[in-house]
Design a protein around this motif. Structure first.
Motif, PDB file in Angstrom:
ATOM      1  N   GLY A  16       0.851  -1.337   0.034  1.00 12.66           N
ATOM      2  CA  GLY A  16       0.073   0.196  -0.089  1.00 12.66           C
ATOM      3  C   GLY A  16       0.920   1.267   0.058  1.00 12.66           C
ATOM      4  O   GLY A  16       0.859   2.304  -0.644  1.00 12.66           O
ATOM      5  N   LYS A 111      -6.426   5.234  15.757  1.00 12.29           N
ATOM      6  CA  LYS A 111      -5.357   4.946  16.667  1.00 12.29           C
ATOM      7  C   LYS A 111      -5.431   5.007  18.132  1.00 12.29           C
ATOM      8  O   LYS A 111      -4.923   4.620  18.720  1.00 12.29           O
ATOM      9  N   GLY A 145      -1.604   8.579  -0.277  1.00 17.54           N
ATOM     10  CA  GLY A 145      -2.437   7.600  -0.281  1.00 17.54           C
ATOM     11  C   GLY A 145      -3.728   8.142   0.157  1.00 17.54           C
ATOM     12  O   GLY A 145      -3.777   9.176   0.721  1.00 17.54           O
ATOM     13  N   GLU A 146      -5.066   7.338   0.028  1.00 16.23           N
ATOM     14  CA  GLU A 146      -6.365   7.938   0.206  1.00 16.23           C
ATOM     15  C   GLU A 146      -6.411   8.334   1.751  1.00 16.23           C
ATOM     16  O   GLU A 146      -7.179   9.290   2.224  1.00 16.23           O
ATOM     17  N   ASP A 147      -5.823   7.351   2.522  1.00 16.95           N
ATOM     18  CA  ASP A 147      -6.069   7.712   4.009  1.00 16.95           C
ATOM     19  C   ASP A 147      -5.433   8.880   4.464  1.00 16.95           C
ATOM     20  O   ASP A 147      -5.905   9.577   5.519  1.00 16.95           O
ATOM     21  N   ALA A 182      -4.970   3.995  -4.713  1.00 22.43           N
ATOM     22  CA  ALA A 182      -4.852   4.960  -3.701  1.00 22.43           C
ATOM     23  C   ALA A 182      -5.049   4.228  -2.403  1.00 22.43           C
ATOM     24  O   ALA A 182      -4.666   4.967  -1.525  1.00 22.43           O
ATOM     25  N   ARG A 183      -5.712   3.008  -2.343  1.00 25.66           N
ATOM     26  CA  ARG A 183      -6.270   2.466  -1.138  1.00 25.66           C
ATOM     27  C   ARG A 183      -5.962   0.887  -1.302  1.00 25.66           C
ATOM     28  O   ARG A 183      -7.173   0.375  -1.763  1.00 25.66           O
ATOM     29  N   ILE A 184      -4.987   0.281  -0.958  1.00 26.01           N
ATOM     30  CA  ILE A 184      -4.739  -1.005  -1.159  1.00 26.01           C
ATOM     31  C   ILE A 184      -5.456  -1.657   0.122  1.00 26.01           C
ATOM     32  O   ILE A 184      -4.924  -1.378   1.274  1.00 26.01           O
ATOM     33  N   LYS A 193      -7.831  -0.766   5.031  1.00 25.56           N
ATOM     34  CA  LYS A 193      -6.829  -0.433   4.516  1.00 25.56           C
ATOM     35  C   LYS A 193      -5.501  -1.561   4.863  1.00 25.56           C
ATOM     36  O   LYS A 193      -5.659  -1.875   6.006  1.00 25.56           O
ATOM     37  N   SER A 195      -2.348  -1.857   6.463  1.00 30.10           N
ATOM     38  CA  SER A 195      -1.724  -1.145   7.441  1.00 30.10           C
ATOM     39  C   SER A 195      -0.700  -1.508   8.304  1.00 30.10           C
ATOM     40  O   SER A 195      -0.610  -2.597   8.305  1.00 30.10           O
ATOM     41  N   ALA A 198      -2.202  -1.947  11.763  1.00 30.54           N
ATOM     42  CA  ALA A 198      -3.616  -2.503  12.328  1.00 30.54           C
ATOM     43  C   ALA A 198      -3.812  -3.750  11.325  1.00 30.54           C
ATOM     44  O   ALA A 198      -4.588  -4.754  12.064  1.00 30.54           O
TER      45      ALA A 198
HETATM   46  N1  AQP Z   1      -3.365   0.674   2.226  1.00 30.00           N
HETATM   47  C1  AQP Z   1      -2.683   1.694   1.691  1.00 30.00           C
HETATM   48  N2  AQP Z   1      -2.878   1.889   0.137  1.00 30.00           N
HETATM   49  C2  AQP Z   1      -2.432   3.143  -0.453  1.00 30.00           C
HETATM   50  N3  AQP Z   1      -1.709   4.008   0.047  1.00 30.00           N
HETATM   51  C3  AQP Z   1      -1.238   3.793   1.498  1.00 30.00           C
HETATM   52  N4  AQP Z   1      -0.599   4.561   2.500  1.00 30.00           N
HETATM   53  C4  AQP Z   1      -0.403   3.988   3.483  1.00 30.00           C
HETATM   54  N5  AQP Z   1      -1.416   2.940   3.768  1.00 30.00           N
HETATM   55  C5  AQP Z   1      -1.969   2.700   2.318  1.00 30.00           C
HETATM   56  C6  AQP Z   1       0.127   5.596   2.085  1.00 30.00           C
HETATM   57  O1  AQP Z   1       1.468   5.560   2.378  1.00 30.00           O
HETATM   58  C7  AQP Z   1       2.135   6.782   2.869  1.00 30.00           C
HETATM   59  C8  AQP Z   1       3.338   6.569   4.062  1.00 30.00           C
HETATM   60  O2  AQP Z   1       2.267   6.213   4.958  1.00 30.00           O
HETATM   61  P1  AQP Z   1       3.118   6.065   6.324  1.00 30.00           P
HETATM   62  O3  AQP Z   1       3.983   4.841   6.432  1.00 30.00           O
HETATM   63  O4  AQP Z   1       3.833   7.461   6.733  1.00 30.00           O
HETATM   64  O5  AQP Z   1       1.682   5.909   7.323  1.00 30.00           O
HETATM   65  P2  AQP Z   1       0.431   5.733   7.265  1.00 30.00           P
HETATM   66  O6  AQP Z   1      -0.430   6.515   6.416  1.00 30.00           O
HETATM   67  O7  AQP Z   1      -0.082   5.956   8.686  1.00 30.00           O
HETATM   68  O8  AQP Z   1       0.346   4.390   6.666  1.00 30.00           O
HETATM   69  P3  AQP Z   1       0.687   2.773   7.382  1.00 30.00           P
HETATM   70  O9  AQP Z   1       2.022   2.776   6.775  1.00 30.00           O
HETATM   71  O10 AQP Z   1      -0.216   1.867   6.920  1.00 30.00           O
HETATM   72  O11 AQP Z   1       0.720   2.995   8.878  1.00 30.00           O
HETATM   73  P4  AQP Z   1      -0.597   3.120   9.850  1.00 30.00           P
HETATM   74  O12 AQP Z   1      -0.605   1.624  10.292  1.00 30.00           O
HETATM   75  O13 AQP Z   1      -0.029   3.680  10.937  1.00 30.00           O
HETATM   76  O14 AQP Z   1      -1.615   3.938   9.274  1.00 30.00           O
HETATM   77  C9  AQP Z   1       1.067   7.689   3.118  1.00 30.00           C
HETATM   78  O15 AQP Z   1       1.034   8.740   1.900  1.00 30.00           O
HETATM   79  C10 AQP Z   1      -0.128   6.825   3.038  1.00 30.00           C
HETATM   80  O16 AQP Z   1      -1.124   7.442   2.409  1.00 30.00           O
END
Ligand code: AQP
Length: 328
Positions: A16, A111, A145-147, A182-184, A193, A195, A198
């Protein structure tokens, strides 16, 4: 066009992160003037962590980004904690950030609900630090990404409010979210998503997973009881795999649906596993070459921090002046 994005220092980046963000970073190098990418160690301390592990993880992530194609001659790559302007601007921006806005942030709600230990004030302020990261560079575009869309909307609000209150000082950035990928989704829970914090091990495809692990995870991905390879709201698992395949092949979803029309899920999953393994193999191999050179990685980050600081300090001067903070 100035581009900025940040990524957390977790060595185990997942598919993702790669598809939603890292792929866009690499592409942004050709458009950015400059493209600025930051490894956000200050964000990483908002949840429980080990200090020595954090330092190691920053180097893991640096090697991962370089392996994916970032080139320090064509972008600015640095560690957030090396440029103190980020934390200073974060504090200054709290003056134009509403408590209620932070309370409404989905990521904070999710979170903090999952947090067994202390829910830190830093976790609450996370989006303000993110706003500071981007606004310090007067970036026009934020690839995420979308999140992260909600956080970019908030930083836009913060910039607009700042400019209205203190005069035109900050650039209001635009979000850039990829059209496909944008959201795997989590392979085991495809309505959530994928993560870092999670998802389960089985639900997450890591960029550094080998072919065997990739095949095992994709073959055991949760799918529906039907047999059509098609994107549909009631087929989140298959839809996710179609989307992954579409991104890797550089085509749209209907092209993948047509290609696998009439095929069983088993055959489709096998094809996706092979495609993902081929897609990630060069990154993994390059990572293994780059990661041992810790002095080289540190040097890259130090040079990046110097270039970043020159840009951020100019913004900070203007912000402090506009706000009447500190001496002239
Ligand atoms: N599932 C996803 N699909 C597409 N994009 C994703 N991003 C995260 N998950 C997906 C994008 O990856 C970038 C970097 O993310 P990050 O590591 O800084 O932390 P995050 O957004 O909080 O996502 P993570 O890695 O999965 O961690 P947690 O578990 O903390 O949420 C970002 O641009 C994000 O959009």
């Amino acid at each position: 066009m100035r581009i900025f994005s940040g990524i957390q220092p977790t060595g185990r980046k997942h598919l993702g992160n790669y598809i939603g963000a890292i792929r866009q970073y690499v592409e942004g190098q050709d458009r950015g003037d400059p493209a600025i990418y930051c490894i956000v160690d200050l964000h990483a301390i908002t949840v429980p962590y080990q200090p020595s592990e954090l330092r190691r993880a920053v180097l893991d992530t640096t090697a991962m980004l370089l392996a994916a194609g970032l080139d320090p001659d064509r972008c600015v790559l640095f560690r957030q904690g090396d440029v103190h302007e980020h934390t200073e601007l974060c504090w200054l921006l709290t003056a134009v950030t509403a408590h209620g806005e932070l309370n409404r942030m989905t990521q904070f709600k999710e979170k903090s609900a999952r947090q067994r230990e202390l829910v830190s004030a830093g976790l609450f302020l996370y989006p303000v630090l993110q706003a500071a990261d981007v606004l310090a560079y007067r970036a026009h575009e934020v690839p995420v990404g979308e999140d992260q869309r909600q956080h970019v909307e908030l930083m836009r609000e913060i910039a607009i409010r700042f400019n209205n209150r203190f005069g035109e000082t900050l650039v209001v950035p635009e979000v850039r979210v990829p059209e496909v990928g944008a959201r795997i989704m989590d392979l085991q829970a495809p309505t959530d998503k994928m993560s870092t914090t999670a998802s389960t091990e089985q639900g997450t495809l890591y960029v550094l997973d080998d072919e065997k692990a990739i095949t095992k995870k994709i073959k055991s991905a949760v799918t529906d009881s039907g047999s059509e390879v098609r994107v549909a709201a009631d087929k989140p698992g298959i839809s996710n795999l179609v989307e992954v395949m579409a991104v890797i092949r550089g085509v749209d979803n209907p092209t993948i649906e047509r290609e696998f029309d009439g095929q069983q899920y088993g055959a489709f999953k096998q094809a996706v596993a092979e495609a993902v393994a081929d897609f990630l193999r060069p990154v993994r191999e390059r990572y293994e070459e780059l990661r041992p050179d810790e002095a080289g990685l540190q040097q890259t980050l130090a040079e990046g921090a110097e270039r970043a600081q020159a840009l951020a300090s100019a913004t900070l001067r203007d912000v402090r002046h506009a706000m009447g903070v500190g001496g002239e």
